[in-house]
Design an enzyme around this catalytic site. Structure first.
Site, PDB file in Angstrom:
ATOM      1  N   PRO A   1     -10.265  -9.686  -7.980  1.00 18.13           N
ATOM      2  CG  PRO A   1      -7.954  -9.968  -7.841  1.00 18.13           C
ATOM      3  CD  PRO A   1      -9.198 -10.614  -8.370  1.00 18.13           C
ATOM      4  CB  CYS A   2     -12.286  -4.909  -9.182  1.00 18.18           C
ATOM      5  SG  CYS A   2     -13.506  -4.970  -7.869  1.00 18.18           S
ATOM      6  CG  HIS A   3      -9.095  -5.386  -3.829  1.00 15.22           C
ATOM      7  ND1 HIS A   3      -9.757  -6.575  -4.032  1.00 15.22           N
ATOM      8  CD2 HIS A   3      -7.863  -5.722  -3.364  1.00 15.22           C
ATOM      9  CE1 HIS A   3      -8.977  -7.591  -3.679  1.00 15.22           C
ATOM     10  NE2 HIS A   3      -7.819  -7.101  -3.275  1.00 15.22           N
TER      11      HIS A   3
END
Lengths: 160, 195
Positions: free
Chosen positions: B164-166
């Site tokens: 989850p780079c968001h």
């Protein structure tokens, strides 16, 4: 080859199925030959030279796989006078069904020459390399096959 | 008599292609299997080697281009093989319906350089619904001055959503960039009630 194999299947799946049906008849053996052709192609794909004529290469593999299947079918064949009648798994018998039956009724060399040239797109010189004999003999066999089909099928349209 | 639908050429070929994918898998000839799934952030391409999920791609990345890149970098034995991606497809569906907060599928990190991989593997440690800044992530992976490198590790994350780079934002609270576009980043953060 650097191209995604899926695109090869997409582009040539119909052609290979037509060739396999032409050689083996429109039933499960042709589908086995189709699978084995693409499995062999998938195995060789990463090392295949970039300038290969893919269509001709696939027809050559299909030819070998069809021979393998014909041989193994002969080994396990059960001889019966008449095949039992079964329900069609290919929908309403119609034009295409009759065409395949007519293809199946052709003498072997005519059937092979026709399958590899008209369905597989191979020039007669390469057809001859697969089925033996001269290119001219292959051409005659293919033409004779097509002539018979036209008589049966009352059509002058192209076969592919 | 049972009525059977006519078996058209198209369904025959579809069946044969399914069989080809399964046989290729059994024969260890399926370098990469892929499928797409429809999600609230658009169509996602999922691709996996036999080791695990190697790529998740948004539609804006151009799925064909992504597959061509995989063919060059990993190998061209690539087939549409939905079965290989069943687990991750199910987990993504659960994630988007709000019933899943983390992913547990095998991953293939081949596409990542060593430092980027350290950053990308850290990302799931940012909890669902939480965010960190690029600076904070740099600190957590033991290199507080590597903010820009963390930024590029996020920008080149081959497995967005699953990793989850968001959940990484700018120090000033701004969104920062996102491989799936800012709209997708916002949607994911809103899904997680993180904004």
């Amino acid at each position: 080859m650097k191209r995604i194999f899926e695109t090869v299947v997409t582009e040539h799946q119909d052609m290979v199925l037509r060739v396999c049906r032409g050689v083996l008849g429109a039933h499960a053996d042709a589908e086995d030959a189709w699978s084995e052709t693409f499995m062999a192609a998938l195995r060789a794909w990463p090392t295949l030279p970039e300038d290969t004529n893919i269509e001709a290469w696939l027809v050559t593999i299909a030819h070998r796989k069809a021979i393998d299947i014909t041989r193994s079918r002969a080994r396990r064949a059960i001889t019966v006078e008449h095949l039992p009648e079964t329900a069609s798994t290919r929908g309403i018998p119609g034009e295409e069904h009759e065409l395949w039956a007519a293809v199946r009724a052709l003498p072997e060399r005519q059937r092979l020459a026709l399958s590899y040239h008209y369905f597989g797109g191979l020039p007669y010189s390469e057809v001859a390399a697969l089925i033996g004999g001269s290119a001219e003999a292959a051409r005659r066999a293919g033409s004779a096959g097509v002539a018979t089909l036209r008589t049966h099928h009352h059509t002058k349209g192209p076969l592919r | 008599m049972t009525w059977l639908p006519p078996q058209t050429e198209a369904t025959t070929l579809e069946r044969l292609r399914g069989r080809l994918a399964a046989e290729a898998e059994r024969a260890d000839l399926l370098g990469i299997g892929y499928r797409t799934v429809d999600t609230p952030v658009g169509s996602l391409l999922l691709a996996a080697t036999e080791r695990g999920l190697i790529r998740v791609a948004f539609a804006r990345e151009d799925h064909d281009a992504v597959l061509e890149d995989l063919a060059t970098r990993i190998g061209p034995r690539i087939l549409h093989a939905p079965a290989r991606l069943d687990a991750v497809a199910t987990q993504l569906e659960e994630y988007f319906s709000g019933t899943r907060t983390g992913f547990s599928v095998p991953l293939d990190h081949t596409l990542s350089t060593p430092f980027r991989r350290i950053v990308q593997e850290f990302l799931p440690h940012i909890g669902y619904g939480h965010t960190l800044t690029y600076r904070e992530v740099a600190g957590r992976v033991g290199n507080p001055r590597a903010m820009r490198a963390v930024g590029s590790a996020c920008a080149t994350n081959p497995l967005p959503i699953v990793l989850p780079c968001h959940r990484v934002l700018r120090t000033d609270g701004g969104l920062g960039g996102y491989i799936g576009g800012l709209e997708a980043k916002t949607a994911l953060l809103e899904l997680e009630h993180a904004r």
